[in-house]
Design a protein around this motif. Structure first.
Motif, PDB file in Angstrom:
ATOM      1  N   SER A  31       0.839  -1.199   0.000  1.00 17.13           N
ATOM      2  CA  SER A  31       0.000   0.000   0.000  1.00 17.13           C
ATOM      3  C   SER A  31       0.873   1.247   0.000  1.00 17.13           C
ATOM      4  O   SER A  31       2.068   1.189   0.297  1.00 17.13           O
ATOM      5  CB  SER A  31      -0.927   0.021   1.217  1.00 17.13           C
ATOM      6  OG  SER A  31      -0.181   0.162   2.415  1.00 17.13           O
ATOM      7  N   THR A  32       0.244   2.352  -0.350  1.00 13.43           N
ATOM      8  CA  THR A  32       0.848   3.677  -0.225  1.00 13.43           C
ATOM      9  C   THR A  32      -0.236   4.559   0.402  1.00 13.43           C
ATOM     10  O   THR A  32      -1.271   4.046   0.839  1.00 13.43           O
ATOM     11  CB  THR A  32       1.264   4.270  -1.597  1.00 13.43           C
ATOM     12  OG1 THR A  32       0.081   4.581  -2.342  1.00 13.43           O
ATOM     13  CG2 THR A  32       2.160   3.318  -2.375  1.00 13.43           C
ATOM     14  N   GLY A  33      -0.044   5.837   0.391  1.00 12.91           N
ATOM     15  CA  GLY A  33      -1.059   6.737   0.906  1.00 12.91           C
ATOM     16  C   GLY A  33      -2.254   6.895  -0.012  1.00 12.91           C
ATOM     17  O   GLY A  33      -3.268   7.469   0.382  1.00 12.91           O
ATOM     18  N   SER A  34      -2.163   6.360  -1.245  1.00 14.73           N
ATOM     19  CA  SER A  34      -3.266   6.537  -2.195  1.00 14.73           C
ATOM     20  C   SER A  34      -3.848   5.228  -2.728  1.00 14.73           C
ATOM     21  O   SER A  34      -4.795   5.261  -3.510  1.00 14.73           O
ATOM     22  CB  SER A  34      -2.810   7.402  -3.381  1.00 14.73           C
ATOM     23  OG  SER A  34      -1.794   6.751  -4.109  1.00 14.73           O
ATOM     24  N   TRP A  35      -3.316   4.086  -2.329  1.00 11.24           N
ATOM     25  CA  TRP A  35      -3.882   2.804  -2.762  1.00 11.24           C
ATOM     26  C   TRP A  35      -3.484   1.692  -1.804  1.00 11.24           C
ATOM     27  O   TRP A  35      -2.518   1.818  -1.042  1.00 11.24           O
ATOM     28  CB  TRP A  35      -3.466   2.435  -4.190  1.00 11.24           C
ATOM     29  CG  TRP A  35      -1.980   2.344  -4.423  1.00 11.24           C
ATOM     30  CD1 TRP A  35      -1.174   3.350  -4.878  1.00 11.24           C
ATOM     31  CD2 TRP A  35      -1.125   1.221  -4.200  1.00 11.24           C
ATOM     32  NE1 TRP A  35       0.129   2.908  -4.957  1.00 11.24           N
ATOM     33  CE2 TRP A  35       0.194   1.601  -4.554  1.00 11.24           C
ATOM     34  CE3 TRP A  35      -1.333  -0.072  -3.744  1.00 11.24           C
ATOM     35  CZ2 TRP A  35       1.280   0.734  -4.445  1.00 11.24           C
ATOM     36  CZ3 TRP A  35      -0.246  -0.936  -3.649  1.00 11.24           C
ATOM     37  CH2 TRP A  35       1.035  -0.536  -3.999  1.00 11.24           C
ATOM     38  N   VAL A  36      -4.231   0.592  -1.866  1.00 12.65           N
ATOM     39  CA  VAL A  36      -3.943  -0.602  -1.072  1.00 12.65           C
ATOM     40  C   VAL A  36      -4.330  -1.836  -1.892  1.00 12.65           C
ATOM     41  O   VAL A  36      -5.345  -1.846  -2.571  1.00 12.65           O
ATOM     42  CB  VAL A  36      -4.680  -0.568   0.293  1.00 12.65           C
ATOM     43  CG1 VAL A  36      -6.183  -0.484   0.124  1.00 12.65           C
ATOM     44  CG2 VAL A  36      -4.303  -1.768   1.156  1.00 12.65           C
ATOM     45  N   ASP A  37      -3.474  -2.852  -1.836  1.00 14.07           N
ATOM     46  CA  ASP A  37      -3.753  -4.138  -2.482  1.00 14.07           C
ATOM     47  C   ASP A  37      -4.348  -5.105  -1.474  1.00 14.07           C
ATOM     48  O   ASP A  37      -3.990  -5.089  -0.289  1.00 14.07           O
ATOM     49  CB  ASP A  37      -2.462  -4.781  -3.012  1.00 14.07           C
ATOM     50  CG  ASP A  37      -1.916  -4.129  -4.259  1.00 14.07           C
ATOM     51  OD1 ASP A  37      -2.646  -3.370  -4.921  1.00 14.07           O
ATOM     52  OD2 ASP A  37      -0.733  -4.385  -4.571  1.00 14.07           O
ATOM     53  N   PHE A  38      -5.213  -5.992  -1.959  1.00 13.04           N
ATOM     54  CA  PHE A  38      -5.748  -7.079  -1.153  1.00 13.04           C
ATOM     55  C   PHE A  38      -5.689  -8.382  -1.934  1.00 13.04           C
ATOM     56  O   PHE A  38      -5.844  -8.393  -3.154  1.00 13.04           O
ATOM     57  CB  PHE A  38      -7.214  -6.824  -0.763  1.00 13.04           C
ATOM     58  CG  PHE A  38      -7.378  -5.854   0.355  1.00 13.04           C
ATOM     59  CD1 PHE A  38      -7.251  -6.262   1.677  1.00 13.04           C
ATOM     60  CD2 PHE A  38      -7.654  -4.528   0.092  1.00 13.04           C
ATOM     61  CE1 PHE A  38      -7.392  -5.359   2.713  1.00 13.04           C
ATOM     62  CE2 PHE A  38      -7.797  -3.623   1.117  1.00 13.04           C
ATOM     63  CZ  PHE A  38      -7.670  -4.036   2.431  1.00 13.04           C
ATOM     64  N   ASP A  39      -5.476  -9.467  -1.212  1.00 10.69           N
ATOM     65  CA  ASP A  39      -5.648 -10.809  -1.753  1.00 10.69           C
ATOM     66  C   ASP A  39      -7.145 -11.078  -1.689  1.00 10.69           C
ATOM     67  O   ASP A  39      -7.700 -11.354  -0.624  1.00 10.69           O
ATOM     68  CB  ASP A  39      -4.869 -11.819  -0.911  1.00 10.69           C
ATOM     69  CG  ASP A  39      -5.081 -13.257  -1.344  1.00 10.69           C
ATOM     70  OD1 ASP A  39      -6.061 -13.560  -2.059  1.00 10.69           O
ATOM     71  OD2 ASP A  39      -4.273 -14.105  -0.937  1.00 10.69           O
ATOM     72  N   PHE A  40      -7.805 -10.955  -2.833  1.00 11.25           N
ATOM     73  CA  PHE A  40      -9.250 -11.106  -2.930  1.00 11.25           C
ATOM     74  C   PHE A  40      -9.551 -12.547  -3.322  1.00 11.25           C
ATOM     75  O   PHE A  40      -9.708 -12.874  -4.490  1.00 11.25           O
ATOM     76  CB  PHE A  40      -9.807 -10.106  -3.951  1.00 11.25           C
ATOM     77  CG  PHE A  40     -11.305 -10.054  -4.030  1.00 11.25           C
ATOM     78  CD1 PHE A  40     -12.041  -9.410  -3.051  1.00 11.25           C
ATOM     79  CD2 PHE A  40     -11.970 -10.630  -5.096  1.00 11.25           C
ATOM     80  CE1 PHE A  40     -13.424  -9.352  -3.124  1.00 11.25           C
ATOM     81  CE2 PHE A  40     -13.350 -10.579  -5.182  1.00 11.25           C
ATOM     82  CZ  PHE A  40     -14.084  -9.945  -4.189  1.00 11.25           C
TER      83      PHE A  40
END
Length: 136
Positions: A31-40
């Protein structure tokens, strides 16, 4: 099987973390301050700050009109049931509440449609046999 990647917008990362991480049970990645990844559920979604995509109820599932476009995932039936129970216990509002379709037929599936806190539509299908995903 290949892993898909889908990136879309959300209005707030902390709310996204609570919904996708805490409620749906998805593991957070980078993640950063403008996005986040998830294991969906074995696939990668990247949630970026911005305006969620537009959708309209133009798809038909049984007697219900559902939002198009939408994100969806097929789960083993037992995994789907655990998730459905958790979402129902949380009092989530559904577009289509958990239900069984095509009972006893090839492609028998459970389904539920919902909106994330930003209005992004998601469908979860439960299959006794994932090979039935392409049954005719």
């Amino acid at each position: 099987m290949s892993i898909f990647h889908l990136a879309y917008n959300v209005g707030d990362l902390d709310t996204a973390r609570a919904f996708y991480g805490d409620l749906l049970g998805c593991t957070e990645g980078r993640s950063t301050g403008s996005w986040v990844d998830f294991d969906f559920f074995g696939h990668q979604i990247s949630l970026h700050l911005g305006t969620p995509f537009a959708h309209e109820p133009t798809g038909k599932v049984g007697d219900h009109m559902v939002p198009m476009p939408h994100l969806g995932v097929l789960l083993q039936m037992d995994q789907w049931r655990v998730l459905a129970d958790r979402l129902e216990a949380a009092g989530l509002d559904f577009v289509i509440a958990p239900t069984l379709r095509f009972e006893g037929q090839p492609g028998e599936q459970a389904t539920m449609f919902l909106l994330d806190p930003f209005g992004n539509p998601i469908e979860f299908k439960g299959m006794r046999d994932l090979a039935g995903a392409f049954a005719t």
